[in-house]
Design a protein around this motif. Structure first.
Motif, mmCIF file in Angstrom:
data_model
loop_
_atom_site.group_PDB
_atom_site.id
_atom_site.type_symbol
_atom_site.label_atom_id
_atom_site.label_comp_id
_atom_site.label_asym_id
_atom_site.label_seq_id
_atom_site.Cartn_x
_atom_site.Cartn_y
_atom_site.Cartn_z
ATOM 1 N N PRO A 777 -20.671 8.624 -3.901
ATOM 2 C CA PRO A 777 -19.018 7.284 -4.209
ATOM 3 C C PRO A 777 -19.018 7.246 -5.978
ATOM 4 C CG PRO A 777 -21.065 6.858 -2.631
ATOM 5 C CD PRO A 777 -21.251 7.864 -3.236
ATOM 6 N N VAL A 778 -18.379 6.855 -6.524
ATOM 7 C CA VAL A 778 -17.574 6.722 -7.604
ATOM 8 C C VAL A 778 -18.710 6.447 -8.126
ATOM 9 C CG1 VAL A 778 -15.978 6.082 -9.146
ATOM 10 C CG2 VAL A 778 -14.975 6.981 -7.499
ATOM 11 N N ARG A 779 -19.033 5.235 -7.910
ATOM 12 C CA ARG A 779 -20.103 4.443 -8.928
ATOM 13 C C ARG A 779 -21.083 4.539 -8.879
ATOM 14 N NH1 ARG A 779 -20.348 2.217 -3.421
ATOM 15 N NH2 ARG A 779 -21.606 1.945 -1.900
ATOM 16 N N GLU A 780 -21.745 5.454 -7.915
ATOM 17 C CA GLU A 780 -23.463 5.978 -8.296
ATOM 18 C C GLU A 780 -23.007 7.437 -9.194
ATOM 19 O OE1 GLU A 780 -24.466 7.065 -4.265
ATOM 20 O OE2 GLU A 780 -24.852 4.763 -3.471
ATOM 21 N N ARG A 781 -21.558 8.080 -9.860
ATOM 22 C CA ARG A 781 -21.437 8.924 -10.070
ATOM 23 C C ARG A 781 -22.749 9.100 -11.481
ATOM 24 N NH1 ARG A 781 -15.678 11.150 -8.244
ATOM 25 N NH2 ARG A 781 -16.151 11.123 -6.465
ATOM 26 N N GLU A 782 -22.990 8.428 -11.914
ATOM 27 C CA GLU A 782 -23.664 8.406 -13.265
ATOM 28 C C GLU A 782 -24.778 7.915 -12.949
ATOM 29 O OE1 GLU A 782 -22.083 8.520 -16.177
ATOM 30 O OE2 GLU A 782 -20.040 9.018 -14.907
ATOM 31 N N SER A 783 -25.293 8.105 -12.110
ATOM 32 C CA SER A 783 -26.865 7.339 -11.592
ATOM 33 C C SER A 783 -27.332 9.271 -11.650
ATOM 34 C CB SER A 783 -27.153 7.221 -10.130
ATOM 35 O OG SER A 783 -28.128 6.852 -9.602
ATOM 36 N N ALA A 784 -28.498 9.401 -12.127
ATOM 37 C CA ALA A 784 -29.135 10.635 -11.979
ATOM 38 C C ALA A 784 -29.772 10.774 -10.430
ATOM 39 C CB ALA A 784 -30.015 10.653 -12.893
ATOM 40 N N GLY A 785 -30.833 9.482 -10.262
ATOM 41 C CA GLY A 785 -31.465 9.398 -9.033
ATOM 42 C C GLY A 785 -30.160 9.740 -7.668
ATOM 43 N N ALA A 786 -29.254 9.351 -7.495
ATOM 44 C CA ALA A 786 -28.304 9.244 -6.664
ATOM 45 C C ALA A 786 -27.801 10.242 -6.938
ATOM 46 C CB ALA A 786 -27.436 9.070 -7.047
ATOM 47 N N PHE A 787 -27.086 11.360 -8.036
ATOM 48 C CA PHE A 787 -27.296 13.104 -7.717
ATOM 49 C C PHE A 787 -28.539 13.685 -7.263
ATOM 50 C CE2 PHE A 787 -27.736 16.842 -10.159
ATOM 51 C CZ PHE A 787 -26.625 17.546 -10.307
ATOM 52 N N TYR A 788 -30.082 12.651 -7.858
ATOM 53 C CA TYR A 788 -31.112 14.171 -7.941
ATOM 54 C C TYR A 788 -31.092 13.892 -6.095
ATOM 55 C CZ TYR A 788 -35.112 16.777 -8.497
ATOM 56 O OH TYR A 788 -36.177 18.046 -8.898
ATOM 57 N N SER A 789 -30.974 13.113 -5.219
ATOM 58 C CA SER A 789 -31.451 12.986 -3.934
ATOM 59 C C SER A 789 -29.899 13.632 -3.138
ATOM 60 C CB SER A 789 -31.278 11.728 -3.776
ATOM 61 O OG SER A 789 -31.924 10.288 -4.148
ATOM 62 N N LEU A 796 -32.463 21.668 0.292
ATOM 63 C CA LEU A 796 -33.758 21.410 0.876
ATOM 64 C C LEU A 796 -33.525 20.815 2.381
ATOM 65 C CD1 LEU A 796 -36.029 20.751 -1.477
ATOM 66 C CD2 LEU A 796 -35.549 22.950 -1.351
ATOM 67 N N GLN A 797 -32.453 20.056 3.183
ATOM 68 C CA GLN A 797 -32.163 18.785 4.330
ATOM 69 C C GLN A 797 -32.656 18.059 4.504
ATOM 70 O OE1 GLN A 797 -32.634 22.948 4.777
ATOM 71 N NE2 GLN A 797 -30.925 22.804 3.440
ATOM 72 N N ARG A 798 -33.153 17.463 2.734
ATOM 73 C CA ARG A 798 -34.464 16.198 2.578
ATOM 74 C C ARG A 798 -34.470 15.202 2.125
ATOM 75 N NH1 ARG A 798 -38.576 16.160 -0.767
ATOM 76 N NH2 ARG A 798 -39.000 18.080 -1.523
ATOM 77 N N GLU A 799 -34.781 13.910 2.407
ATOM 78 C CA GLU A 799 -34.658 13.402 1.043
ATOM 79 C C GLU A 799 -36.423 13.320 -0.479
ATOM 80 O OE1 GLU A 799 -32.465 10.310 0.149
ATOM 81 O OE2 GLU A 799 -31.697 11.367 2.176
ATOM 82 N N PRO A 800 -36.009 13.496 -1.861
ATOM 83 C CA PRO A 800 -36.824 13.897 -2.343
ATOM 84 C C PRO A 800 -38.133 12.603 -1.570
ATOM 85 C CG PRO A 800 -34.941 12.195 -3.509
ATOM 86 C CD PRO A 800 -34.670 12.192 -1.612
ATOM 87 N N THR A 801 -39.025 12.975 -2.480
ATOM 88 C CA THR A 801 -40.154 11.946 -2.476
ATOM 89 C C THR A 801 -40.446 11.169 -4.246
ATOM 90 O OG1 THR A 801 -41.799 13.429 -3.943
ATOM 91 C CG2 THR A 801 -41.769 13.831 -1.568
ATOM 92 N N THR A 802 -41.338 9.730 -4.067
ATOM 93 C CA THR A 802 -40.993 8.793 -5.087
ATOM 94 C C THR A 802 -41.280 9.486 -6.508
ATOM 95 O OG1 THR A 802 -41.379 7.284 -3.646
ATOM 96 C CG2 THR A 802 -41.769 6.850 -6.298
ATOM 97 N N ASP A 803 -42.255 11.067 -6.439
ATOM 98 C CA ASP A 803 -42.329 11.561 -7.824
ATOM 99 C C ASP A 803 -41.564 12.219 -8.123
ATOM 100 O OD1 ASP A 803 -44.720 12.616 -9.777
ATOM 101 O OD2 ASP A 803 -44.496 14.265 -8.197
ATOM 102 N N GLU A 804 -40.566 13.317 -7.069
ATOM 103 C CA GLU A 804 -39.430 13.949 -7.312
ATOM 104 C C GLU A 804 -38.456 13.308 -8.123
ATOM 105 O OE1 GLU A 804 -40.584 17.589 -3.922
ATOM 106 O OE2 GLU A 804 -38.808 15.772 -3.148
ATOM 107 N N LEU A 805 -37.789 12.321 -7.152
ATOM 108 C CA LEU A 805 -37.459 11.468 -8.085
ATOM 109 C C LEU A 805 -37.436 11.065 -9.487
ATOM 110 C CD1 LEU A 805 -34.119 10.536 -6.753
ATOM 111 C CD2 LEU A 805 -35.864 8.287 -6.649
ATOM 112 N N GLU A 806 -38.295 10.856 -9.924
ATOM 113 C CA GLU A 806 -38.639 10.269 -10.973
ATOM 114 C C GLU A 806 -38.820 11.518 -11.516
ATOM 115 O OE1 GLU A 806 -42.951 8.856 -11.244
ATOM 116 O OE2 GLU A 806 -42.168 6.615 -10.581
ATOM 117 N N ARG A 807 -39.053 12.682 -11.303
ATOM 118 C CA ARG A 807 -39.200 13.699 -11.921
ATOM 119 C C ARG A 807 -37.860 14.565 -12.286
ATOM 120 N NH1 ARG A 807 -41.560 17.813 -9.600
ATOM 121 N NH2 ARG A 807 -42.547 17.290 -8.213
ATOM 122 N N GLY A 808 -37.311 14.553 -11.291
ATOM 123 C CA GLY A 808 -35.822 15.014 -11.378
ATOM 124 C C GLY A 808 -34.912 14.390 -12.442
ATOM 125 N N GLU A 809 -35.034 12.643 -12.414
ATOM 126 C CA GLU A 809 -34.224 12.006 -13.638
ATOM 127 C C GLU A 809 -34.700 12.183 -14.605
ATOM 128 O OE1 GLU A 809 -35.836 8.220 -11.183
ATOM 129 O OE2 GLU A 809 -33.536 7.761 -10.237
#
Length: 844
Positions: A777-789, A796-809
């Motif tokens: 969504p347009v409102r999430e395109r600036e979000s690193a977390g949304a992009f990485y998820s 990988l056809q799955r959601e990231p773990t909390t640790d993966e999300l932090e490292r991705g951001e």
């Protein structure tokens, strides 16, 4: 040591099993249930006989076991030193040492050659050890070494058993072994064989894999593509008992199934679209054979029919365009368009057919007997040429001029064929009259000009254009010009017709000719004449064969349910591509140098299932995919790894790296750009100028496809023998010059380089990042977390773990703030990094 390597090989790592506690250890290595030795089949014979040869073989690995293996230790000695005079083709002195009946007799000397249980009384030992030059054997060549003498001595003392190799025995009909009443669920036939062996070895199977792992595994296995995140989520949350069965059926019905499993077959039949050698010219319409294979798998064509069409599609009762296309099997091999020795080249082509047919359909290295009797298997040189004789009507691929005529079959409509034939006949008559008129003028020319007209076509035309007019009378010249105009008219009418529909195959056959054994394989040294016959090891009489139906007789014999090898070999291949290795680890070699089956009764059970289903490959898929063995977790367990490190007993699922095609196709699927259109002419990926420069004529024979075509599945890539697609080669795409029974699955630096630095990965990395961003969504395109998820959902056809999300951001932020790249470039680099994860590149 060679046998030890075969038994202990696992992913390229040599691990020698402990040699203590020999008997139980050997039983565990082969997974033989002790109580199976007391099990009889319905005919009253021992149902475990196929196991006995395997057990003897295993015992030979352990010095403490003490027994000598005939096939691996004794037969090679006899073949090397004795068969020339006392083998399948010779019986000097009345002795032949290739089987028991002709060995344990008295020869012309009156002395028994072999006395089972008494080496000292066996005249064979005396003759190979004596110093008497008149009596010593062999009379010429290398003497039998002291080590080999001791092997023969020990073998005779142990009883001189001539064991029949397991794969040469008729197919047995084993019933699944009974399971204890404590089993919590009804166990299918496959699991009964697997779990019974595990139980007798004191082991237990892994639990089932989780549903997300399972859908990814089965989707890749059947289609070569990943499931979508939505498909994974739906399956994980579907508790209906038929959910898995419905998933299997959906995948089997997909046209992507044929693309995946057809590629396995193309590996076997050395599929490529060019000839190899320096010019590496094209094989026109080879892609139609590829499409025939893919369609055959999609249509679940009975495997016996699949065999007959490829070996004799022009001879079967109902010849169709499809069956003629199948004969492209004969035209896929390498071909030298300018051989130094044409006769040698011809027999090399025939050897390619014998090799491919023997190994692919029968799992036999019959080709080893081209120059001499097979050193291990009971295949004399006469059997090699007896098989070659079935192919005596197969023409050579051709000369440089006639290759089109030999290999392109016109399968156009009858009306179109008629119209082309009429034009061809009209043109042929006209050209004959033109030549006669030209000759009228040529005989009046100078000797120099006459000789020039006898040169190349270009030289002839140059002379005629410049000088013919002055040597023809006016009426002759006018008639000549009129005929030239008629030729132009024919060309125009031909251009207005639809193109002929042609397929690669046996367009021209030749009358069958006599076949001779070639001394040491030399085509210039023919020896005894042979007739078409099956290998003697089958103990079947020579079939009634006419000159017109030789290949059909061969095809019917191979495709018969009574053949001892055909169903075993194909069942093993299907198991191989589901479990990462076959029950027989040498899929193209079921002979003496092959690896014995780890589960021989299971192999025969699967072979019988294939035959009884009407040779339905999809039916065998279903049986395997619904087994608990297939649905097990791949998780390693320390106790099981110590007992069975090679997973010989299938206590877990073997993880595997994606194939070359799966890597490329999965990347395109993640970007959303994969073009799913099936069938049709091959496409040409973009290849760098540096790679193209490696050819003898840089860039020649490599076309330019549209971008949309370049996004098609990898099975449709043009396969040029001298210019394999670099990215596919990095991930172990096979060399297509010979049959490939099993691809390497290496892990090496070129793969990382391809997935980090190649033009393809850089381009698709940009495309993947852009596709991920556009889907938000347009409102999430600036979000690193949304992009990485979303990136992990796509790849990988799955959601990231909390640790993966932090490292991705954090990574996205650091690339911009510390390394000064643009946000778009940062997203692309992160996308490329995920495409390098083991989770993306492996199936578990």
């Amino acid at each position: 040591m060679l046998a030890l390597r075969w038994v202990a090989r696992y992913d390229g790592i040599l691990r020698l099993p402990p040699l203590s506690d020999p008997a139980p250890r050997l039983v565990r290595m082969l997974g033989i249930c002790p109580n199976q030795f007391a099990h009889h089949d319905h005919r009253g014979g021992m149902a475990c006989l196929p196991l006995l040869a395997g057990f003897i073989w295993a015992a030979s690995l352990n010095a403490q076991a003490g027994s000598v293996d005939y096939a691996r230790q004794v037969q090679p000695i006899l073949a090397k030193h004795c068969y020339a005079c006392h083998g399948p083709d010779e019986s000097e002195g009345g002795l032949q040492f290739h089987n028991e009946a002709t060995s344990i007799i008295e020869g012309e000397t009156g002395e028994p050659a072999i006395v089972p249980g008494d080496a000292e009384a066996s005249h064979l030992l005396y003759r190979i050890t004596t110093d008497d030059e008149y009596e010593q054997m062999p009379p010429e060549g290398d003497r039998v070494s002291n080590e080999d003498v001791e092997i023969l001595r020990k073998w005779i003392d142990e009883g001189a058993a001539f064991e029949e190799h397991w794969s040469f025995q008729p197919l047995s009909a084993p019933s699944p072994p009974p399971m204890g009443t404590t089993s919590p669920k009804t166990i299918g036939g496959i699991d009964a064989f697997i779990q019974s062996r595990l139980a007798d070895s004191g082991m237990s199977p892994n639990p089932s894999a989780d549903r997300a792992t399972l859908i990814r595994r089965v989707t890749y296995d059947l289609t070569g593509l990943p499931p979508t995140a939505e498909e994974v989520s739906q399956f994980v949350n579907d508790n209906h008992p038929e959910a898995y069965g419905d998933l299997v059926e959906r995948l089997l019905a997909s046209h992507h199934y044929g693309e995946r499993w057809g590629r396995h077959w193309l590996d076997l039949v050395r599929y490529a679209e060019t000839n190899s050698f320096e010019r590496d010219g094209p094989k026109p319409n080879a892609w139609k054979y590829r499409d025939y294979v893919i369609r055959s798998f999609n249509d679940d064509k009975p495997y016996d029919q699949f065999i007959r069409e490829q070996l004799a599609g022009d001879l079967i009762d109902e010849v169709t365009t499809e069956s003629l296309t199948a004969t492209g099997f004969y035209r896929l091999g390498i071909w030298d368009d300018e051989p130094a020795d044409p006769l040698q080249a011809r027999y090399d082509e025939l050897d390619d057919l014998v090799t491919t047919t023997g190994q692919v359909f029968l799992g036999l290295t019959i080709n080893c007997a081209r120059c001499h009797d097979h050193k291990i298997d009971p295949i004399p040189q006469t059997d090699y040429y007896g098989l070659l004789a079935f192919f005596s009507d197969v023409t050579t691929y051709g000369t440089r001029r006639e290759q089109q005529r030999n290999n392109q079959i016109d399968v156009s409509t009858d009306d179109l064929k008629r119209r082309y034939t009429e034009l061809d006949d009209e043109q042929s008559d006209l050209e004959q009259r033109l030549t006669e008129l030209e000759q009228t003028g040529i005989v009046q020319m100078s000797a120099t000009d006459q000789r020039a007209t006898e040169g190349t076509k270009r030289q002839r035309n140059a002379v005629l254009k410049a000088k013919l007019r002055q040597y023809l009378a006016e009426p002759q010249w006018n008639r000549y010009q009129g005929m030239q105009s008629q030729l132009e008219s024919i060309a125009s009418r031909r251009a207005a017709l639809p193109d002929r529909e042609q397929v690669l195959g046996l367009a021209v056959k030749k009358p069958t000719s006599e076949t001779f054994v070639l001394y040491r394989g030399n085509p210039h040294s023919p020896a005894d004449q042979v007739e078409p016959h099956f290998p003697d090891l089958y103990d079947e009489p020579a079939p009634p064969v006419t000159d017109q139906d030789r290949r059909l007789v061969l095809a019917n014999w191979i495709a018969s349910g009574d053949n001892r090898l055909t169903a075993r070999v194909m069942a093993n291949r299907i198991w191989q591509h589901h479990f990462g290795r076959g029950i027989v680890r040498s899929p193209n070699n079921f002979g003496g140098l092959g690896v014995p089956p780890t589960h021989p009764l299971l192999l025969d059970y699967l072979a019988n299932e294939l035959i009884s289903s009407g040779w339905s490959i999809k039916s065998l898929h279903r049986k395997i995919l619904h087994s608990e063995a297939y649905r097990m977790s791949a998780r390693p367990r320390p106790d099981a790894m110590e007992t069975d490190p090679q997973n010989d007993l299938f206590w877990r699922f073997n993880p595997r790296r994606l194939s070359a095609e799966e890597v490329r196709d999965s990347i395109l699927a993640a970007t959303g750009q994969l073009n799913p259109v099936p069938y049709g002419p091959s496409f040409y990926p973009k290849i760098s100028a540096e790679v193209l420069a490696g050819q003898s004529k840089p860039g020649k024979g490599w076309g330019d496809s549209t971008q949309r075509d370049r996004y098609r599945r990898s099975v449709y890539i043009h396969v040029k023998r001298s210019l394999l697609t670099p990215m596919l080669s990095a991930f172990d795409f096979p060399e297509p010059d010979v049959t490939c029974e099993e691809r390497f699955a290496t892990l090496q630096p070129a793969q990382a380089m391809s997935l980090l630095n190649s033009d393809f990965i850089q381009s698709t990395g940009n495309d993947l990042a852009a596709a991920v961003l556009a889907s938000l969504p347009v409102r999430e395109r600036e979000s690193a977390g949304a992009f990485y998820s979303e990136l992990l959902r796509r790849t990988l056809q799955r959601e990231p773990t909390t640790d993966e999300l932090e490292r991705g951001e954090t990574l996205l932020e650091e690339l911009v703030t510390e390394f000064g790249v643009t946000p778009a470039r940062a997203r692309s680099l992160v996308a490329i990094s995920v495409l390098n994860w083991n989770e993306f590149l492996f199936v578990f």
